[in-house]
Enzyme design. Structure first.
Site, short mmCIF file in Angstrom:
data_model
loop_
_atom_site.label_atom_id
_atom_site.label_comp_id
_atom_site.label_asym_id
_atom_site.label_seq_id
_atom_site.Cartn_x
_atom_site.Cartn_y
_atom_site.Cartn_z
N GLU A 1 0.83 -1.21 0.00
CA GLU A 1 0.00 0.00 0.00
C GLU A 1 0.86 1.26 0.00
OE1 GLU A 1 -2.36 -0.54 3.48
OE2 GLU A 1 -3.79 -1.90 2.51
N SER B 1 19.17 -8.48 -8.44
CA SER B 1 18.06 -8.62 -9.39
C SER B 1 18.29 -9.61 -10.52
CB SER B 1 17.70 -7.25 -9.98
OG SER B 1 16.87 -6.54 -9.09
N HIS C 1 3.40 -10.18 -9.83
CA HIS C 1 4.85 -10.40 -9.75
C HIS C 1 5.49 -9.31 -8.91
CE1 HIS C 1 8.97 -11.33 -10.81
NE2 HIS C 1 9.14 -10.07 -11.15
N SER C 2 5.11 -8.09 -9.15
CA SER C 2 5.60 -6.95 -8.39
C SER C 2 4.62 -5.80 -8.59
CB SER C 2 7.00 -6.53 -8.87
OG SER C 2 6.92 -5.93 -10.16
#
Length: 380
Positions: free
Chosen positions: A57, A143, A272-273
């Site tokens: 959020e 990453s 996923h993100s």
């Protein structure tokens, strides 16, 4: 003349302990856990769930730039961490914050990293959710997909050479198994007999690519056998099954100096993100089925409650307390100053070389000329 068939007639069985109602399956063999450990595991699973909701959020509100949840994969995070020792070295992907949580990483430390403030151990150089902790033997998240897998094998081999009573553990998703690093790492580990545990979170999706478009084999578990590695397929939404499998894998890896591959079948309930909208490539009904019917947190709560170790009052109070702590951590992290601009150039060389001195001077000059294009809260 006889060719080996491209796939076995029967799929590899999946190890389970709890059914969807939280009841132990008759005849299942599993590692017993105490009330203290079980309750702590459940509390951390709930904490991870609440933490994900609030941080997600916060990204949607524009307070942080990026976030990625572990919704649906809480059991793999917490149960695996509980079965390991603090001396075991963790090489994570990016969906294992629960392992850090179990090891003692505080909610404030999570928030500091997400906001990239002065208290962030990475000094704001990494994007959010790229956690790391030297103290907790948790190598910083990177990453690029699958790069951590061969690194874990190298670390495991060094532990073997030093006769350490510990192992290396690396986590990755099903998409990582389509990378060359995965295959090189498995072969490397098998040949060198390195005490490393490979934990594959097979959640069905490599971002938007389903497993059916990634490979034709019987999932990931059979690839271990192909490289000469002892392997097991486990229900990744079954907390007791994951705990038992990782506990046994650790014993074998250290005692017998061998790699172990664990394929944990699960489902990525969240996107996923925050850069992804998974409803573009999978149905809402599919997502809701896994969220409601196969949720690992709900399943484990049923088992803990049946043992008389948890109540509705405990549940309500825990969620209230955790929410407050996470919100407080966010508010504190927002107020902490950002790292100084000079920190962009430190921690690589003992003495800063001339080219970096020049780059720093150029950057400062550019910021002074165009202040509207740079964050005003970064100390010069």
């Amino acid at each position: 003349m006889r060719f080996i068939e491209e796939s076995p007639e029967k799929r590899t069985l999946c190890y389970q302990v709890l059914n969807d109602d939280g009841q132990t399956i008759i005849g299942s063999n599993y590692q017993q856990i105490s009330k203290e450990v079980a309750v702590r595991m459940y509390r951390d699973m709930v904490t991870l769930q609440v933490m994900d909701t609030i941080f997600y959020e916060a990204q949607r509100q524009g307070r942080i730039s990026f976030y990625l949840t572990t919704n649906g994969e809480e059991a793999i995070n917490i149960a695996s961490a509980a079965a390991l020792a603090l001396d075991d070295i963790i090489f994570p992907q990016y969906r294992e914050p629960g392992v850090l949580l179990w090891r003692g990483f505080t909610l404030q430390e999570f928030a500091n990293q997400l906001f990239g403030n002065k208290a962030d151990y990475g000094k704001g150089r990494q994007m959010p959710i790229h956690y790391g902790s030297n103290k907790l033997n948790y190598v910083t998240v990177s990453s690029p997909i699958a790069t951590q897998i061969p690194q874990a094998v190298g670390a495991a081999y060094s532990l073997k050479m030093e006769n350490k009573d510990s192992c290396a553990v690396t986590y990755f998703g099903d998409g990582s198994t389509s990378e060359g690093d995965f295959h090189a790492a498995l072969n490397f580990a098998a040949v060198m007999e390195a005490p490393v545990i490979f934990i594959c979170r097979n959640n069905g999706w490599a971002i938007s690519t389903p497993t059916m478009q990634q490979f034709r084999s019987d999932g990931i578990v059979v690839r271990g056998q192909a490289y000469g590695i002892r392997s097991i397929r486990v229900d990744g939404n079954d907390t007791l099954a994951v705990y038992s499998a990782v506990h046994a894998a650790r014993e074998m890896a250290i005692r017998e100096h061998r790699p172990i591959l664990i394929e944990a079948l699960t489902y990525r309930v969240g996107h996923h993100s925050t850069s992804d909208d998974s409803t573009k490539y999978r149905s809402v009904d599919e997502i809701e089925h896994w969220r409601m019917a196969r949720d690992p947190v709900t399943r484990f709560r049923k088992w803990v409650r049946m043992n008389g170790w948890w109540s509705d009052e405990d549940e309500s109070q825990l969620r209230i307390d955790v929410r407050k702590k996470v919100v407080d951590a966010v508010q504190v992290a927002e107020r902490v100053k950002k790292p100084a601009l000079a920190d962009l150039f430190t921690d690589v060389y003992d003495r800063l070389p001339s080219n970096l001195h020049e780059q720093e001077a150029l950057l400062r000059d550019t910021v002074m000329k165009h202040p509207q294009d740079y964050p005003p809260d970064v100390p010069l």
